[in-house]
Write an enzyme that holds these catalytic residues in place. Structure first.
Site, PDB file in Angstrom:
ATOM      1  N   HIS A   1      -9.244  -7.610  -3.488  1.00 37.69           N
ATOM      2  CA  HIS A   1     -10.616  -7.020  -3.169  1.00 37.69           C
ATOM      3  C   HIS A   1     -10.290  -5.488  -3.708  1.00 37.69           C
ATOM      4  O   HIS A   1      -9.606  -4.743  -3.376  1.00 37.69           O
ATOM      5  CB  HIS A   1     -10.985  -7.087  -1.882  1.00 37.69           C
ATOM      6  CG  HIS A   1     -11.240  -8.511  -1.301  1.00 37.69           C
ATOM      7  ND1 HIS A   1     -10.619  -9.109  -0.297  1.00 37.69           N
ATOM      8  CD2 HIS A   1     -12.115  -9.301  -1.821  1.00 37.69           C
ATOM      9  CE1 HIS A   1     -11.178 -10.271  -0.099  1.00 37.69           C
ATOM     10  NE2 HIS A   1     -12.009 -10.426  -0.937  1.00 37.69           N
TER      11      HIS A   1
ATOM     12  N   GLU B   1      -9.728  -2.342  -1.621  1.00 39.18           N
ATOM     13  CA  GLU B   1      -8.500  -2.213  -0.357  1.00 39.18           C
ATOM     14  C   GLU B   1      -7.272  -1.618  -1.057  1.00 39.18           C
ATOM     15  O   GLU B   1      -6.474  -2.388  -1.623  1.00 39.18           O
ATOM     16  CB  GLU B   1      -8.457  -3.739  -0.111  1.00 39.18           C
ATOM     17  CG  GLU B   1      -9.676  -4.376   0.602  1.00 39.18           C
ATOM     18  CD  GLU B   1      -9.441  -5.552   1.015  1.00 39.18           C
ATOM     19  OE1 GLU B   1      -8.378  -6.357   0.921  1.00 39.18           O
ATOM     20  OE2 GLU B   1     -10.715  -6.377   1.370  1.00 39.18           O
TER      21      GLU B   1
ATOM     22  N   HIS C   1      -4.027  -7.085   1.931  1.00 48.27           N
ATOM     23  CA  HIS C   1      -5.549  -6.656   2.234  1.00 48.27           C
ATOM     24  C   HIS C   1      -5.667  -5.505   3.160  1.00 48.27           C
ATOM     25  O   HIS C   1      -4.602  -5.541   4.030  1.00 48.27           O
ATOM     26  CB  HIS C   1      -6.471  -8.005   2.411  1.00 48.27           C
ATOM     27  CG  HIS C   1      -6.418  -9.097   1.658  1.00 48.27           C
ATOM     28  ND1 HIS C   1      -7.932  -9.410   0.935  1.00 48.27           N
ATOM     29  CD2 HIS C   1      -5.479  -9.898   0.964  1.00 48.27           C
ATOM     30  CE1 HIS C   1      -7.604 -10.194   0.332  1.00 48.27           C
ATOM     31  NE2 HIS C   1      -6.304 -10.648   0.055  1.00 48.27           N
TER      32      HIS C   1
ATOM     33  N   GLU D   1      -3.151  -8.660   6.742  1.00 45.25           N
ATOM     34  CA  GLU D   1      -4.390  -7.558   6.752  1.00 45.25           C
ATOM     35  C   GLU D   1      -3.843  -6.142   7.254  1.00 45.25           C
ATOM     36  O   GLU D   1      -3.049  -6.427   8.519  1.00 45.25           O
ATOM     37  CB  GLU D   1      -5.357  -8.100   7.795  1.00 45.25           C
ATOM     38  CG  GLU D   1      -6.426  -9.314   7.251  1.00 45.25           C
ATOM     39  CD  GLU D   1      -7.232  -8.698   6.093  1.00 45.25           C
ATOM     40  OE1 GLU D   1      -7.471  -7.597   5.999  1.00 45.25           O
ATOM     41  OE2 GLU D   1      -7.826  -9.757   5.447  1.00 45.25           O
TER      42      GLU D   1
END
Ligand SMILES: O=C(O)CCC(=O)N[C@@H](CCC(=O)O)C(=O)O
Ligand SMILES: [Zn+2]
Length: 335
Positions: free
Chosen positions: A59, A62, A151, A215
């Site tokens: 992404h 990010e 991410h 994450e």
């Protein structure tokens, strides 16, 4: 520093390096494989047998994980990090990184495990290319395969750093890998219970790698990531690359485990999510609450004890996941 150490700069400027292979004074070989893709090979005779794939920027907005990979690569290129592992660095969606957007046309992290074949456009082509980079990298027999896909999340989180562990029928989640994640600063792990179409699911299901989506905090633009503390992860990645990781204890060290109770799928434009717009990931949900509604009187009501929500997003395309309902997991099925 060797020009190939500047993979991020090459990627941000959409530049193909003149020299595709460079060797450091210590004999570490850097090979540019294509846009946003660089392989690092340790000197002859110093290879510890680990193949480590580190991806970020799947992404494009990010940025903290992209900056982390850049620091690692600079360390390798200037000789401060001494690799004994083979490492593949991948910046997932270069066009989206250049624009600072999550994606250009469609979410690339919903195009793996064959999905790109059913689609078209820039991201579908890139997903096929990323699969091929990973397939070639993980094609050597009798080596240990590990993939971290890094991410940051759209929203704040009650648990800042956590991992998602993909699922494959007949394969057990590894306690040793979880202990390693705890040592790298992860506070929780979500154990998936069905096959998926993300990058880490592809390398886990098809290439036999241990693979995780990590994450690491909230997504922010380049240079604004001081609140995302990646020190423990960075230290652990350097140990993995240099083969200096201390013997990992089997203790999960307070790591919280969750499993997926249900994925909330948005089926139509009538989909409505009944959660506050600023709700944090891992927020607890009350049994009986109406979570979402969709066409044909579809209602998502919380039935599970101890349920929490992660990644709520009513803006996803129809047919995609608009949130995950999770519940605590006892860890009894770990290998
Ligand atoms: O914050 C969000 O809503 C999404 C953050 C994000 O990009 N998460 C990954 C998780 C991938 C996985 O399920 O392994 C994603 O949604 O692609
Ligand atoms: Zn992401």
């Amino acid at each position: 520093m060797l020009a190939l150490g500047k993979l991020l700069e090459l990627t941000l400027t959409d530049h193909e390096p003149a020299e595709k292979t460079q060797v450091t004074t210590r004999g570490v070989r850097l090979r540019w494989l294509g846009e946003g893709a660089l392989e690092v090979r340790p000197p002859e005779g110093e290879d510890c047998g680990l193949d480590l794939l580190l991806s970020a920027g799947i992404h494009g907005n990010e940025t903290a994980p992209i900056e982390l990979l850049e620091r690692l690569l600079h360390g390798v290129a200037n000789g401060k990090i001494k690799p004994r592992a083979r490492v593949l660095f991948l910046f997932g969606n270069p066009a989206a990184i250049r624009k600072g957007e999550r994606f250009i046309e469609q979410d690339i992290n919903r195009l793996f495990n064959g999905r790109h074949e059913l689609s078209s456009g820039f991201e579908a082509l890139r997903a096929a290319e990323l699969e091929q980079f990973a397939r070639v990298f993980f094609s050597k027999p009798e080596r240990t395969r590990l993939h971290y896909d890094l991410h940051t999340a759209i929203r704040g989180s009650k648990i800042e750093q956590f991992a998602l562990y993909p699922y494959k029928e007949g394969r057990q989640h590894s306690r040793r890998e979880l202990a390693r994640l705890a040592a790298a600063g992860m506070e929780a792990v979500l154990l998936q219970s069905k096959s998926s179409i993300t990058f880490s699911a592809f390398t886990y299901e098809q290439l036999d790698a241990e693979a995780f989506t990590l994450e690491l905090g909230k997504a922010r633009p380049f240079g604004q990531n001081e609140e995302v503390n990646l020190d423990r992860l960075e230290a652990r990645l350097i140990q993995l690359i240099e083969d200096t990781e201390p013997a990992t204890e089997q203790s999960l060290d307070g790591l919280k485990l969750f499993s997926v109770a249900r994925e909330i799928i948005k089926h139509s434009d009538s989909f409505r999510l009944h959660l506050p717009a600023d709700i944090e990931n891992f927020s607890e949900l009350k049994k009986g609450d109406l979570l979402a509604e969709d066409l044909a009187e579809t209602r998502w009501v919380v039935e599970e004890e101890g349920a929490r929500i992660i990644f709520p997003n009513p803006k996803v395309k129809n047919g995609l996941r608009a949130g995950i309902l999770i519940v605590p997991d006892s860890g009894q099925r770990l290998a």
